[in-house]
Design a protein around this motif. Structure first.
Motif, PDB file in Angstrom:
ATOM      1  N   GLY A   1       0.831  -1.201   0.000  1.00  0.00           N
ATOM      2  CA  GLY A   1       0.000   0.000   0.000  1.00  0.00           C
ATOM      3  C   GLY A   1       0.862   1.246   0.000  1.00  0.00           C
ATOM      4  N   LEU A   2       0.299   2.322   0.534  1.00  0.00           N
ATOM      5  CA  LEU A   2       1.041   3.584   0.603  1.00  0.00           C
ATOM      6  C   LEU A   2       0.485   4.432   1.741  1.00  0.00           C
ATOM      7  CD1 LEU A   2      -1.092   5.772  -0.789  1.00  0.00           C
ATOM      8  CD2 LEU A   2      -0.238   4.760  -2.873  1.00  0.00           C
ATOM      9  N   THR A   3       1.228   5.454   2.103  1.00  0.00           N
ATOM     10  CA  THR A   3       0.799   6.381   3.140  1.00  0.00           C
ATOM     11  C   THR A   3       0.698   7.787   2.553  1.00  0.00           C
ATOM     12  OG1 THR A   3       3.068   6.838   3.872  1.00  0.00           O
ATOM     13  CG2 THR A   3       1.890   5.023   4.959  1.00  0.00           C
ATOM     14  N   LEU A   4      -0.207   8.560   3.131  1.00  0.00           N
ATOM     15  CA  LEU A   4      -0.372   9.958   2.764  1.00  0.00           C
ATOM     16  C   LEU A   4      -0.253  10.800   4.028  1.00  0.00           C
ATOM     17  CD1 LEU A   4      -2.564   8.129   0.964  1.00  0.00           C
ATOM     18  CD2 LEU A   4      -2.996  10.336  -0.056  1.00  0.00           C
ATOM     19  N   ASN A   5       0.339  11.964   3.901  1.00  0.00           N
ATOM     20  CA  ASN A   5       0.475  12.872   5.038  1.00  0.00           C
ATOM     21  C   ASN A   5      -0.141  14.227   4.692  1.00  0.00           C
ATOM     22  OD1 ASN A   5       3.245  11.074   5.145  1.00  0.00           O
ATOM     23  ND2 ASN A   5       2.352  11.412   7.163  1.00  0.00           N
ATOM     24  N   ILE A   6      -0.930  14.725   5.607  1.00  0.00           N
ATOM     25  CA  ILE A   6      -1.531  16.055   5.463  1.00  0.00           C
ATOM     26  C   ILE A   6      -0.904  16.948   6.517  1.00  0.00           C
ATOM     27  CG2 ILE A   6      -3.678  17.382   5.502  1.00  0.00           C
ATOM     28  CD1 ILE A   6      -5.127  14.696   4.893  1.00  0.00           C
ATOM     29  N   ARG A   7      -0.343  18.069   6.101  1.00  0.00           N
ATOM     30  CA  ARG A   7       0.347  18.961   7.029  1.00  0.00           C
ATOM     31  C   ARG A   7       0.224  20.404   6.548  1.00  0.00           C
ATOM     32  NH1 ARG A   7       6.178  16.396   5.333  1.00  0.00           N
ATOM     33  NH2 ARG A   7       6.480  17.550   3.385  1.00  0.00           N
ATOM     34  N   PRO A   8       0.457  21.358   7.422  1.00  0.00           N
ATOM     35  CA  PRO A   8       0.356  22.767   7.015  1.00  0.00           C
ATOM     36  C   PRO A   8       1.370  23.105   5.931  1.00  0.00           C
ATOM     37  CG  PRO A   8       0.452  22.563   9.401  1.00  0.00           C
ATOM     38  CD  PRO A   8       0.781  21.213   8.855  1.00  0.00           C
ATOM     39  N   SER A   9       0.973  23.976   5.039  1.00  0.00           N
ATOM     40  CA  SER A   9       1.877  24.453   4.004  1.00  0.00           C
ATOM     41  C   SER A   9       2.817  25.494   4.615  1.00  0.00           C
ATOM     42  CB  SER A   9       1.078  25.068   2.855  1.00  0.00           C
ATOM     43  OG  SER A   9       1.930  25.565   1.869  1.00  0.00           O
ATOM     44  N   MET A  10       4.081  25.132   4.779  1.00  0.00           N
ATOM     45  CA  MET A  10       5.026  25.966   5.514  1.00  0.00           C
ATOM     46  C   MET A  10       5.243  27.311   4.828  1.00  0.00           C
ATOM     47  SD  MET A  10       5.407  24.106   8.054  1.00  0.00           S
ATOM     48  CE  MET A  10       6.524  25.243   8.885  1.00  0.00           C
ATOM     49  N   GLU A  11       5.289  27.327   3.486  1.00  0.00           N
ATOM     50  CA  GLU A  11       5.553  28.598   2.816  1.00  0.00           C
ATOM     51  C   GLU A  11       4.398  29.580   3.004  1.00  0.00           C
ATOM     52  OE1 GLU A  11       4.175  25.696  -0.462  1.00  0.00           O
ATOM     53  OE2 GLU A  11       5.348  25.688   1.392  1.00  0.00           O
ATOM     54  N   LEU A  12       3.167  29.038   3.094  1.00  0.00           N
ATOM     55  CA  LEU A  12       2.025  29.917   3.321  1.00  0.00           C
ATOM     56  C   LEU A  12       2.000  30.428   4.758  1.00  0.00           C
ATOM     57  CD1 LEU A  12      -0.810  28.122   1.301  1.00  0.00           C
ATOM     58  CD2 LEU A  12       0.561  30.094   0.643  1.00  0.00           C
ATOM     59  N   ILE A  13       2.445  29.592   5.687  1.00  0.00           N
ATOM     60  CA  ILE A  13       2.514  30.026   7.084  1.00  0.00           C
ATOM     61  C   ILE A  13       3.515  31.170   7.228  1.00  0.00           C
ATOM     62  CG2 ILE A  13       3.223  29.326   9.409  1.00  0.00           C
ATOM     63  CD1 ILE A  13       2.120  26.584   8.848  1.00  0.00           C
ATOM     64  N   GLU A  14       4.644  31.081   6.519  1.00  0.00           N
ATOM     65  CA  GLU A  14       5.662  32.133   6.592  1.00  0.00           C
ATOM     66  C   GLU A  14       5.133  33.469   6.078  1.00  0.00           C
ATOM     67  OE1 GLU A  14       9.056  30.764   4.532  1.00  0.00           O
ATOM     68  OE2 GLU A  14       9.572  29.212   6.005  1.00  0.00           O
ATOM     69  N   PHE A  15       4.153  33.407   5.172  1.00  0.00           N
ATOM     70  CA  PHE A  15       3.568  34.647   4.657  1.00  0.00           C
ATOM     71  C   PHE A  15       2.356  35.097   5.479  1.00  0.00           C
ATOM     72  CE2 PHE A  15       5.946  33.487   0.835  1.00  0.00           C
ATOM     73  CZ  PHE A  15       6.446  34.721   0.451  1.00  0.00           C
ATOM     74  N   GLY A  16       2.132  34.421   6.603  1.00  0.00           N
ATOM     75  CA  GLY A  16       1.093  34.868   7.520  1.00  0.00           C
ATOM     76  C   GLY A  16      -0.287  34.305   7.281  1.00  0.00           C
ATOM     77  N   TYR A  17      -0.407  33.319   6.384  1.00  0.00           N
ATOM     78  CA  TYR A  17      -1.717  32.717   6.162  1.00  0.00           C
ATOM     79  C   TYR A  17      -2.108  31.855   7.359  1.00  0.00           C
ATOM     80  CZ  TYR A  17      -1.593  34.119   1.253  1.00  0.00           C
ATOM     81  OH  TYR A  17      -1.543  34.849   0.090  1.00  0.00           O
ATOM     82  N   GLN A  18      -3.375  31.895   7.706  1.00  0.00           N
ATOM     83  CA  GLN A  18      -3.859  31.092   8.831  1.00  0.00           C
ATOM     84  C   GLN A  18      -4.220  29.696   8.336  1.00  0.00           C
ATOM     85  OE1 GLN A  18      -7.214  32.757  10.864  1.00  0.00           O
ATOM     86  NE2 GLN A  18      -7.305  31.142  12.404  1.00  0.00           N
ATOM     87  N   VAL A  19      -3.747  28.701   9.062  1.00  0.00           N
ATOM     88  CA  VAL A  19      -4.019  27.311   8.693  1.00  0.00           C
ATOM     89  C   VAL A  19      -5.192  26.794   9.511  1.00  0.00           C
ATOM     90  CG1 VAL A  19      -3.122  24.970   8.596  1.00  0.00           C
ATOM     91  CG2 VAL A  19      -1.619  26.900   8.071  1.00  0.00           C
ATOM     92  N   GLU A  20      -6.254  26.431   8.825  1.00  0.00           N
ATOM     93  CA  GLU A  20      -7.431  25.875   9.480  1.00  0.00           C
ATOM     94  C   GLU A  20      -7.335  24.348   9.492  1.00  0.00           C
ATOM     95  OE1 GLU A  20      -9.707  27.584  10.960  1.00  0.00           O
ATOM     96  OE2 GLU A  20      -9.088  29.583  10.306  1.00  0.00           O
ATOM     97  N   PRO A  21      -7.997  23.694  10.443  1.00  0.00           N
ATOM     98  CA  PRO A  21      -8.017  22.224  10.441  1.00  0.00           C
ATOM     99  C   PRO A  21      -8.642  21.699   9.159  1.00  0.00           C
ATOM    100  CG  PRO A  21      -8.854  23.106  12.518  1.00  0.00           C
ATOM    101  CD  PRO A  21      -8.733  24.256  11.578  1.00  0.00           C
ATOM    102  N   ILE A  22      -8.258  20.508   8.759  1.00  0.00           N
ATOM    103  CA  ILE A  22      -8.826  19.901   7.574  1.00  0.00           C
ATOM    104  C   ILE A  22     -10.331  19.728   7.760  1.00  0.00           C
ATOM    105  CG2 ILE A  22      -8.294  17.569   8.423  1.00  0.00           C
ATOM    106  CD1 ILE A  22      -8.025  16.734   5.491  1.00  0.00           C
ATOM    107  N   THR A  23     -11.084  20.042   6.738  1.00  0.00           N
ATOM    108  CA  THR A  23     -12.538  19.956   6.840  1.00  0.00           C
ATOM    109  C   THR A  23     -13.003  18.520   6.615  1.00  0.00           C
ATOM    110  OG1 THR A  23     -12.876  20.405   4.485  1.00  0.00           O
ATOM    111  CG2 THR A  23     -12.764  22.316   5.983  1.00  0.00           C
ATOM    112  N   PRO A  24     -14.113  18.135   7.240  1.00  0.00           N
ATOM    113  CA  PRO A  24     -14.642  16.787   6.999  1.00  0.00           C
ATOM    114  C   PRO A  24     -14.959  16.553   5.527  1.00  0.00           C
ATOM    115  CG  PRO A  24     -15.707  17.784   8.911  1.00  0.00           C
ATOM    116  CD  PRO A  24     -14.889  18.855   8.259  1.00  0.00           C
ATOM    117  N   GLU A  25     -15.464  17.586   4.845  1.00  0.00           N
ATOM    118  CA  GLU A  25     -15.842  17.433   3.443  1.00  0.00           C
ATOM    119  C   GLU A  25     -14.643  17.057   2.570  1.00  0.00           C
ATOM    120  OE1 GLU A  25     -18.695  19.789   5.639  1.00  0.00           O
ATOM    121  OE2 GLU A  25     -16.540  20.073   5.278  1.00  0.00           O
ATOM    122  N   LEU A  26     -13.524  17.735   2.781  1.00  0.00           N
ATOM    123  CA  LEU A  26     -12.330  17.447   1.985  1.00  0.00           C
ATOM    124  C   LEU A  26     -11.781  16.061   2.301  1.00  0.00           C
ATOM    125  CD1 LEU A  26     -10.345  18.504  -0.094  1.00  0.00           C
ATOM    126  CD2 LEU A  26      -9.052  19.594   1.750  1.00  0.00           C
TER     127      LEU A  26
END
Length: 221
Positions: free
Chosen positions: A83-108
């Motif tokens: 099989g394989l694994t997937l990882n979901i994590r904050p986008s570091m470059e967007l965090i550096e530019f001050g974007y707010q990271v919201e929790p992953i939505t159930p819909e997505l």
């Protein structure tokens, strides 16, 4: 009668507005489900033949093997395979530019899970939570939960087991070429799709499976 039939053909009560590709896609999905059902019927028929052809001494082992397979499919026992694994994590470059990271939505998350299963993912686990037929992915008090357990807001690991290593490689290629990574990036998240592995282990379902269709109230005469 002729007038009624003509009117029915010429003026349908509800017009189908789908284009030819949407119809073809739906037909493809139905044929895939039919193929899966036929494959399951064939497997069950082979189990019956094996049971009928075995002697009384071996019948117990055949039933035990069938029981273990059913437990794996239901999520009641751990399972290992390619099989394989997937990882979901904050986008570091967007965090550096001050974007707010919201929790992953159930819909997505639901969209991703459904797509993996649609592409023949057999077993799945999200942050240690085994995905079974009763699993609910939803928002509870602002938290995205799996099996009613809140998952980590910023670091999510998904494990997927497929039928074969070749199928795992195909799933990797499919997800990598899909638009899912862009969908996650819009929410300031990175979806990391790791390459196929020979062996991945998924835990058993840590909960109680309830099938409401097997529960019948006896009200008496």
């Amino acid at each position: 009668m002729i007038a009624i039939q003509y009117n029915t053909v010429q003026k349908p009560t509800e017009r189908d507005t789908r284009d030819i590709w949407e119809v073809r896609q739906e037909l493809s999905e139905e044929k895939k489900r039919q193929s899966e059902l036929l494959s399951e019927i064939l497997t069950l028929s082979e189990d019956v033949k094996e049971y009928e052809s075995s002697n009384s001494k071996n019948q117990g082992q055949v039933l035990q093997n069938t029981l273990e397979e059913l437990k794996r499919e239901a999520g009641l026992s751990p399972v290992s395979g390619p099989g394989l694994t997937l990882n979901i994590r904050p986008s570091m470059e967007l965090i550096e530019f001050g974007y707010q990271v919201e929790p992953i939505t159930p819909e997505l998350l639901i969209r991703l899970v459904n797509e993996i299963f649609r592409f023949n993912g057999l077993y799945m686990e999200i942050n240690g939570q085994r995905i079974v037929h009763t699993t609910a992915i939803r928002d509870i008090n602002g938290d995205t939960t799996v099996n009613s357990i809140p998952i980590n807001d910023t670091e999510v690991e998904i494990k997927v087991i497929t039928e074969s290593f070749e199928m795992a490689e195909k799933l990797y290629s499919y997800l990598y070429a899909s638009g899912f990574q862009d969908d996650f990036y819009i929410d300031n998240l990175d979806l990391v799709i790791n390459k196929a592995q020979d062996k991945i282990t998924i835990t058993k379902f840590d909960g109680e499976l309830v099938n409401s269709y097997l529960v019948e109230e006896n009200k008496g005469d």
